[in-house]
Scaffold this motif. Structure first.
Motif, PDB file in Angstrom:
ATOM      1  N   GLY A 383      36.316  35.628  27.813  1.00 59.10           N
ATOM      2  CA  GLY A 383      36.329  34.609  28.853  1.00 59.10           C
ATOM      3  C   GLY A 383      37.703  34.013  29.044  1.00 59.10           C
ATOM      4  O   GLY A 383      38.705  34.549  28.549  1.00 59.10           O
ATOM      5  N   VAL A 384      37.732  32.895  29.778  1.00 53.66           N
ATOM      6  CA  VAL A 384      39.027  32.261  30.041  1.00 53.66           C
ATOM      7  C   VAL A 384      38.827  30.750  30.181  1.00 53.66           C
ATOM      8  O   VAL A 384      37.818  30.292  30.710  1.00 53.66           O
ATOM      9  CB  VAL A 384      39.681  32.867  31.316  1.00 53.66           C
ATOM     10  N   ASP A 385      39.776  29.998  29.634  1.00 50.78           N
ATOM     11  CA  ASP A 385      39.845  28.559  29.893  1.00 50.78           C
ATOM     12  C   ASP A 385      40.858  28.367  31.007  1.00 50.78           C
ATOM     13  O   ASP A 385      42.017  28.802  30.869  1.00 50.78           O
ATOM     14  CB  ASP A 385      40.347  27.797  28.646  1.00 50.78           C
ATOM     15  N   VAL A 386      40.439  27.730  32.092  1.00 47.23           N
ATOM     16  CA  VAL A 386      41.376  27.464  33.183  1.00 47.23           C
ATOM     17  C   VAL A 386      41.643  25.952  33.182  1.00 47.23           C
ATOM     18  O   VAL A 386      40.703  25.158  33.267  1.00 47.23           O
ATOM     19  CB  VAL A 386      40.792  27.919  34.544  1.00 47.23           C
ATOM     20  N   GLN A 450      40.895  41.696  31.707  1.00 48.53           N
ATOM     21  CA  GLN A 450      41.827  40.586  31.884  1.00 48.53           C
ATOM     22  C   GLN A 450      42.066  40.331  33.376  1.00 48.53           C
ATOM     23  O   GLN A 450      42.191  39.191  33.817  1.00 48.53           O
ATOM     24  CB  GLN A 450      43.140  40.928  31.174  1.00 48.53           C
ATOM     25  N   LYS A 451      42.098  41.442  34.138  1.00 48.32           N
ATOM     26  CA  LYS A 451      42.347  41.313  35.577  1.00 48.32           C
ATOM     27  C   LYS A 451      41.254  40.463  36.241  1.00 48.32           C
ATOM     28  O   LYS A 451      41.540  39.588  37.066  1.00 48.32           O
ATOM     29  CB  LYS A 451      42.372  42.717  36.184  1.00 48.32           C
ATOM     30  N   GLU A 452      39.991  40.713  35.834  1.00 45.19           N
ATOM     31  CA  GLU A 452      38.872  39.944  36.400  1.00 45.19           C
ATOM     32  C   GLU A 452      39.008  38.449  36.077  1.00 45.19           C
ATOM     33  O   GLU A 452      38.722  37.586  36.904  1.00 45.19           O
ATOM     34  CB  GLU A 452      37.568  40.422  35.759  1.00 45.19           C
ATOM     35  N   LEU A 453      39.434  38.190  34.821  1.00 42.61           N
ATOM     36  CA  LEU A 453      39.562  36.790  34.391  1.00 42.61           C
ATOM     37  C   LEU A 453      40.683  36.102  35.178  1.00 42.61           C
ATOM     38  O   LEU A 453      40.548  34.951  35.595  1.00 42.61           O
ATOM     39  CB  LEU A 453      39.844  36.711  32.891  1.00 42.61           C
ATOM     40  N   LEU A 454      41.774  36.832  35.381  1.00 40.96           N
ATOM     41  CA  LEU A 454      42.878  36.260  36.158  1.00 40.96           C
ATOM     42  C   LEU A 454      42.438  36.059  37.609  1.00 40.96           C
ATOM     43  O   LEU A 454      42.848  35.093  38.263  1.00 40.96           O
ATOM     44  CB  LEU A 454      44.102  37.187  36.089  1.00 40.96           C
ATOM     45  N   HIS A 455      41.592  36.953  38.065  1.00 39.54           N
ATOM     46  CA  HIS A 455      41.106  36.853  39.436  1.00 39.54           C
ATOM     47  C   HIS A 455      40.296  35.564  39.618  1.00 39.54           C
ATOM     48  O   HIS A 455      40.401  34.886  40.639  1.00 39.54           O
ATOM     49  CB  HIS A 455      40.263  38.086  39.761  1.00 39.54           C
ATOM     50  N   ILE A 456      39.483  35.228  38.621  1.00 33.56           N
ATOM     51  CA  ILE A 456      38.706  33.978  38.681  1.00 33.56           C
ATOM     52  C   ILE A 456      39.649  32.790  38.826  1.00 33.56           C
ATOM     53  O   ILE A 456      39.459  31.908  39.663  1.00 33.56           O
ATOM     54  CB  ILE A 456      37.878  33.790  37.391  1.00 33.56           C
ATOM     55  N   ALA A 457      40.699  32.789  37.984  1.00 38.17           N
ATOM     56  CA  ALA A 457      41.660  31.670  38.022  1.00 38.17           C
ATOM     57  C   ALA A 457      42.330  31.614  39.388  1.00 38.17           C
ATOM     58  O   ALA A 457      42.502  30.536  39.972  1.00 38.17           O
ATOM     59  CB  ALA A 457      42.686  31.826  36.910  1.00 38.17           C
ATOM     60  N   ALA A 458      42.698  32.804  39.908  1.00 37.53           N
ATOM     61  CA  ALA A 458      43.380  32.843  41.215  1.00 37.53           C
ATOM     62  C   ALA A 458      42.446  32.320  42.312  1.00 37.53           C
ATOM     63  O   ALA A 458      42.860  31.537  43.172  1.00 37.53           O
ATOM     64  CB  ALA A 458      43.822  34.269  41.514  1.00 37.53           C
ATOM     65  N   ALA A 459      41.169  32.730  42.244  1.00 39.49           N
ATOM     66  CA  ALA A 459      40.207  32.284  43.269  1.00 39.49           C
ATOM     67  C   ALA A 459      40.001  30.770  43.164  1.00 39.49           C
ATOM     68  O   ALA A 459      39.966  30.057  44.166  1.00 39.49           O
ATOM     69  CB  ALA A 459      38.884  33.023  43.077  1.00 39.49           C
ATOM     70  N   PHE A 460      39.919  30.279  41.940  1.00 43.09           N
ATOM     71  CA  PHE A 460      39.702  28.845  41.695  1.00 43.09           C
ATOM     72  C   PHE A 460      40.888  28.025  42.250  1.00 43.09           C
ATOM     73  O   PHE A 460      40.722  26.886  42.685  1.00 43.09           O
ATOM     74  CB  PHE A 460      39.572  28.653  40.171  1.00 43.09           C
ATOM     75  N   SER A 461      42.072  28.633  42.275  1.00 47.30           N
ATOM     76  CA  SER A 461      43.266  27.902  42.722  1.00 47.30           C
ATOM     77  C   SER A 461      43.200  27.578  44.216  1.00 47.30           C
ATOM     78  O   SER A 461      44.012  26.820  44.728  1.00 47.30           O
ATOM     79  CB  SER A 461      44.534  28.697  42.400  1.00 47.30           C
ATOM     80  N   GLU A 462      42.219  28.158  44.908  1.00 46.48           N
ATOM     81  CA  GLU A 462      42.070  27.792  46.326  1.00 46.48           C
ATOM     82  C   GLU A 462      41.445  26.400  46.459  1.00 46.48           C
ATOM     83  O   GLU A 462      41.562  25.753  47.486  1.00 46.48           O
ATOM     84  CB  GLU A 462      41.211  28.839  47.040  1.00 46.48           C
TER      85      GLU A 462
END
Ligand code: NAD
Length: 487
Positions: A383-386, A450-462
């Motif tokens: 997972g990832v902590d954003v 990792q790409k999927e997790l980074l994608h979540i963070a990128a999407a959340f940044s909207e």
């Protein structure tokens, strides 16, 4: 045949105390030759961003030993401390500080007849001294605390070896692993692992706050203590206080290739130029250096002369019997010189071979930076902590935004603020600042990249400002991240 070492006079009282110590060395025919190097405040001022000239760096790297006076770090110019930089750049991973009761130096413990003789080994490279800090929002600053397995192993092994050579029977590891479970936990785990190789040394661990209390109530119970960098820094100064202050605290920064010897105190700007500084701490540091280099006879003779001098009541203005007139820096050195060959009342020290510290393994054949990696451990990304700045949003509003970004593979499992869980459950009394951690975890049975997790963070940044991300990992099946308080 003389051995050449690099010497830096330092700033403030540095040149005064260094001169005094080198005079004592000369009087005892210490077989050293000195190459004076250019480092310190004036070299920062002259535009050298590291506080030393290229020639100084080359000389120190060539000779492997630096004996230095204290150095001032210019304030508010964004420059890093030259003292800390030197220790880190040259990987002097173990900071050894010896503290003991000295006759003639009165303390509450000496008056009570309680002898102190203990050594602090402080990790010298890692921890918050990486100085990696960021303002994530205008209101929130964070610093990275780096504790590594190879770094911890290096200093802990040194501590056990030092304890063995000094004939100590005990070594304690102080930590805060009850709170910092992964960082201090890793340090403690490494200590417990290495302790198995030294069954002759009684090893124990102690929480650092408990250690501080016990050091001031029963310091005689400790022989050697190994700690992480910041805790070691604080505990060292506490120990200096136990034996009479910073004027009596020597320090060795030991590495495999380069080692630095210096006093613990600073440049003492308030007494600079008056010729009254106490050279004892630098002299004790020089004695550590002589012993480290194998000049154990010189080390013992000078140490005995110094102890005898203190015992006679000779003192500089910062300590000792105020009814007896004090001597200046040079007068103190004269007294030590005239006492070379004298033995203090307790019998003094002898030049035992086993007091010699680790021999300097300095060599000139390095072509690559040493890199240590533990291999063969199964890793899993879960997972990832954003970390986000979320304006005026309340936790439930932020959770709703986070859920919008989910794919089938993930859940939002927790939101915390300053490390305390505030969603899905929490307390209305938890006060918030404008930086949240939103934890996304993969669902059971799913694989994530990792790409999927980074994608979540990128999407959340909207929706919110993403300040940083940390991946959630498992190593060898064990979780490599902490839970939030209240989770
Ligand atoms: P300091 O240790 O220089 O002085 C604290 C007090 O102790 C002062 O009153 C001083 O007069 C006294 N003192 C220190 N050494 C003494 C000695 N040998 N004899 C008699 N009295 C002594 O600490 P500070 O004032 O906080 O720092 C001054 C400067 O030193 C700062 O620029 C700091 O960055 C630097 N510093 C350097 C080192 C180092 O080079 N390793 C260590 C600590 C501080």
């Amino acid at each position: 045949m003389k051995t050449k070492i690099a010497v830096a006079n330092g700033d403030g009282i540095g040149p005064e105390i260094m001169k005094a110590v080198l005079r004592v060395f000369e009087a005892n025919n210490v077989p050293l030759e000195y190459e004076f190097v250019e480092m310190g405040k004036s070299y920062f001022d002259a535009g050298h961003s590291t506080g030393m000239t290229t020639a100084a760096k080359e000389t120190i790297e060539n000779l492997g030993i630096l004996f230095k006076g204290p150095m001032e770090t210019p304030k508010g110019k964004g420059v890093k401390s030259i003292n800390v930089t030197a220790r880190k750049v040259w990987n002097t991973y173990a900071n050894q500080r010896d503290f003991r009761t000295l006759k003639g130096v009165e303390t509450v413990f000496s008056k009570a007849g309680i002898p102190i003789n203990l050594t602090i080994i402080r990790e010298n490279i890692e921890d918050t001294y990486g100085g990696i800090e960021h303002l994530l929002t205008y209101d929130v600053a964070v610093g990275r605390r780096i504790i590594t397995r190879p770094g911890s192993a290096q200093v802990i092994r040194y501590a056990f070896e030092m304890a063995k050579r000094k004939g100590y029977t005990k070594l304690a590891c102080a930590h805060k692993a009850n709170i910092m479970k992964l960082t201090d936990g890793l340090f403690l785990e490494t200590f417990l692992e290495i302790a198995k190789e030294y069954p002759e040394i009684q090893s124990s661990d102690i929480i650092v706050d408990d250690l501080c209390m016990k050091l001031v109530t029963q310091p005689q119970n400790f022989q050697a203590i190994v700690l992480t960098n910041l805790q070691g820094d604080i505990v060292s100064d506490l120990c200096a206080g136990l034996v009479g202050g910073l004027g009596f605290a020597p320090s060795a920064n030991i590495g495999d290739n380069i080692s630095i010897f210096e006093a613990v105190h600073g440049t003492a700007p308030d007494i600079t130029g008056k010729g009254i500084a106490n050279p004892t701490a630098l002299m004790l540091s020089g004695i550590l250096m002589l012993r480290y280099m194998g000049f154990t006879e010189n080390a013992a003779t000078i140490e005995n002369a110094l102890l005898y001098t203190l015992e006679q009541g000779v003192h500089t203005g910062d300590f000792g019997d105020k009814l007896k007139p004090s001597v200046d820096t040079s007068g103190f050195a004269d007294a030590v010189i005239s006492n070379l060959g004298m033995i203090p009342a307790d019998g003094g020290v002898v030049a035992q071979a086993n007091m010699q510290l680790k021999a300097n393994a300095h060599h000139h054949t390095l072509t690559k930076n040493k890199l240590t990696v533990t291999k063969g451990i199964k890793e899993e990304m879960v997972g990832v902590d954003v970390f986000v700045e979320a304006g005026n949003l309340q936790p439930a509003e932020l959770a709703a935004l986070a859920k919008k970004r989910l794919t089938d593979n993930f859940d939002v499992v927790m939101i915390s603020n300053r490390g305390t869980q505030v969603w899905p459950t929490g307390s209305i009394f938890t006060e918030l600042v404008n930086e949240y951690r939103v934890r996304f975890e993969k669902k059971a049975g799913k694989e994530v990249s990792q790409k999927e997790l980074l994608h979540i963070a990128a999407a959340f940044s909207e929706d919110v400002k993403v300040c940083s991300v940390e991946f959630l990992m498992k190593f060898g099946g064990k979780i490599g991240y902490t839970l939030a308080q209240g989770q």
